[in-house]
Design a protein around this motif. Sequence first.
Motif, PDB file in Angstrom:
ATOM      1  N   GLU A   1      14.519 -20.780  44.342  1.00 30.30           N
ATOM      2  CA  GLU A   1      15.038 -19.645  43.583  1.00 30.30           C
ATOM      3  C   GLU A   1      15.995 -18.845  44.467  1.00 30.30           C
ATOM      4  OE1 GLU A   1      13.475 -15.762  41.060  1.00 30.30           O
ATOM      5  OE2 GLU A   1      12.028 -17.233  41.813  1.00 30.30           O
ATOM      6  N   LYS A   2      17.184 -18.570  43.940  1.00 31.42           N
ATOM      7  CA  LYS A   2      18.202 -17.864  44.717  1.00 31.42           C
ATOM      8  C   LYS A   2      18.642 -16.591  44.012  1.00 31.42           C
ATOM      9  CE  LYS A   2      20.111 -22.069  46.827  1.00 31.42           C
ATOM     10  NZ  LYS A   2      21.332 -22.886  47.033  1.00 31.42           N
ATOM     11  N   SER A   3      19.172 -15.681  44.798  1.00 30.77           N
ATOM     12  CA  SER A   3      19.783 -14.461  44.263  1.00 30.77           C
ATOM     13  C   SER A   3      21.207 -14.359  44.800  1.00 30.77           C
ATOM     14  CB  SER A   3      19.004 -13.222  44.703  1.00 30.77           C
ATOM     15  OG  SER A   3      17.717 -13.193  44.128  1.00 30.77           O
ATOM     16  N   THR A   4      22.092 -13.791  43.992  1.00 30.81           N
ATOM     17  CA  THR A   4      23.436 -13.498  44.493  1.00 30.81           C
ATOM     18  C   THR A   4      23.420 -12.106  45.108  1.00 30.81           C
ATOM     19  OG1 THR A   4      24.135 -12.628  42.352  1.00 30.81           O
ATOM     20  CG2 THR A   4      24.568 -14.960  42.768  1.00 30.81           C
TER      21      THR A   4
ATOM     22  N   HIS B   1      19.192 -18.429  54.779  1.00 26.55           N
ATOM     23  CA  HIS B   1      19.602 -19.583  53.968  1.00 26.55           C
ATOM     24  C   HIS B   1      20.591 -19.078  52.912  1.00 26.55           C
ATOM     25  CE1 HIS B   1      15.670 -20.936  55.579  1.00 26.55           C
ATOM     26  NE2 HIS B   1      16.272 -22.099  55.620  1.00 26.55           N
ATOM     27  N   THR B   2      21.868 -19.234  53.192  1.00 28.99           N
ATOM     28  CA  THR B   2      22.901 -18.734  52.277  1.00 28.99           C
ATOM     29  C   THR B   2      23.894 -19.834  51.951  1.00 28.99           C
ATOM     30  OG1 THR B   2      24.280 -17.997  54.133  1.00 28.99           O
ATOM     31  CG2 THR B   2      22.752 -16.377  53.197  1.00 28.99           C
ATOM     32  N   ASP B   3      24.639 -19.632  50.878  1.00 27.15           N
ATOM     33  CA  ASP B   3      25.753 -20.517  50.539  1.00 27.15           C
ATOM     34  C   ASP B   3      26.750 -19.740  49.684  1.00 27.15           C
ATOM     35  OD1 ASP B   3      25.151 -21.069  47.549  1.00 27.15           O
ATOM     36  OD2 ASP B   3      23.290 -21.696  48.510  1.00 27.15           O
ATOM     37  N   SER B   4      27.887 -20.356  49.433  1.00 28.07           N
ATOM     38  CA  SER B   4      28.953 -19.767  48.600  1.00 28.07           C
ATOM     39  C   SER B   4      29.402 -18.403  49.116  1.00 28.07           C
ATOM     40  CB  SER B   4      28.505 -19.649  47.129  1.00 28.07           C
ATOM     41  OG  SER B   4      28.041 -20.877  46.637  1.00 28.07           O
TER      42      SER B   4
ATOM     43  N   GLY C   1      27.677 -13.753  48.182  1.00 31.18           N
ATOM     44  CA  GLY C   1      27.198 -15.129  48.269  1.00 31.18           C
ATOM     45  C   GLY C   1      25.847 -15.275  47.608  1.00 31.18           C
ATOM     46  N   CYS C   2      25.172 -16.379  47.918  1.00 30.53           N
ATOM     47  CA  CYS C   2      23.829 -16.639  47.398  1.00 30.53           C
ATOM     48  C   CYS C   2      22.849 -16.729  48.561  1.00 30.53           C
ATOM     49  CB  CYS C   2      23.797 -17.951  46.615  1.00 30.53           C
ATOM     50  SG  CYS C   2      24.687 -17.911  45.059  1.00 30.53           S
ATOM     51  N   ILE C   3      21.626 -16.281  48.339  1.00 30.70           N
ATOM     52  CA  ILE C   3      20.590 -16.310  49.365  1.00 30.70           C
ATOM     53  C   ILE C   3      19.261 -16.667  48.703  1.00 30.70           C
ATOM     54  CG2 ILE C   3      20.080 -13.836  49.087  1.00 30.70           C
ATOM     55  CD1 ILE C   3      19.557 -13.735  52.134  1.00 30.70           C
ATOM     56  N   TRP C   4      18.372 -17.296  49.456  1.00 31.27           N
ATOM     57  CA  TRP C   4      17.043 -17.562  48.926  1.00 31.27           C
ATOM     58  C   TRP C   4      16.407 -16.245  48.500  1.00 31.27           C
ATOM     59  CZ3 TRP C   4      14.002 -21.663  52.285  1.00 31.27           C
ATOM     60  CH2 TRP C   4      14.709 -22.885  52.239  1.00 31.27           C
ATOM     61  N   ALA C   5      15.802 -16.244  47.326  1.00 25.02           N
ATOM     62  CA  ALA C   5      15.208 -15.018  46.793  1.00 25.02           C
ATOM     63  C   ALA C   5      14.124 -14.465  47.723  1.00 25.02           C
ATOM     64  CB  ALA C   5      14.631 -15.273  45.407  1.00 25.02           C
ATOM     65  N   SER C   6      13.450 -15.342  48.442  1.00 24.12           N
ATOM     66  CA  SER C   6      12.374 -14.904  49.339  1.00 24.12           C
ATOM     67  C   SER C   6      12.902 -14.132  50.552  1.00 24.12           C
ATOM     68  CB  SER C   6      11.571 -16.118  49.824  1.00 24.12           C
ATOM     69  OG  SER C   6      12.412 -17.036  50.505  1.00 24.12           O
ATOM     70  N   GLU C   7      14.225 -14.188  50.787  1.00 24.14           N
ATOM     71  CA  GLU C   7      14.803 -13.541  51.968  1.00 24.14           C
ATOM     72  C   GLU C   7      15.574 -12.257  51.643  1.00 24.14           C
ATOM     73  OE1 GLU C   7      15.448 -17.520  54.726  1.00 24.14           O
ATOM     74  OE2 GLU C   7      17.167 -16.745  53.611  1.00 24.14           O
TER      75      GLU C   7
END
Length: 200
Positions: free
Chosen positions: A132-135, A156-159, A172-178
């Motif tokens: 699960e990711k969040s922007t 843990h990021t991307d975009s 960008g996007c990051i794991w929701a847990s972070e």
Amino acid sequence: MKILCQNQAPLAELNIKNSRFIAEAFTVHDSLEARERLHEQKKRYSDATHVCHAFVCGKDGGINGMSDDGEPGGTAGRPMLDVLKGSGITDILVTVTRYFGGTLLGTGGLVHAYSDSVKAVLEACQTEELVEKSTFTFSVEYPLYEIAMRFLSSFHTDSIKEDFASQVLISGCIWASETSSLEEGIRNLSKGKSQVQFSQ
């Protein structure tokens, strides 16, 4: 569960007794998106004999569908879906386009041809764990830009995108847990001047 890595459209082609089987994999998030992509494929291959498909969506792969598209019942869509389910990949549509080569393959031959086509395209796929990711977006003043980017690299990021204006806007996007750790870190780095905005 796994998902396809971004920005790829793998393709594999098998030739069996002069019939061409062209398998392609796409990221889809629901049955509507799968139908739209399938419609595009049928338009693209309007001269093909069959455009069969199978898709699996949802966090647990519980949403799925398939079609034999005129092949004998159970010889295309079902074996394709079985391979997809066995792969542990979700949010995926695979189409297999067939150009008939003049030789009938029989029921068993068709099952093998469609199954092998899906296996071949999945081998060409790159996957990542479904997380699960969040922007996120936040702005920092120029002196903090490099420090913020180094801090961001520990997650843990991307975009990641950067927009240089009166301040540097980073998104960008990051794991929701972070998310909470990122929010706290940016607040501390900027001495409370920068706030991180999140959305799903």
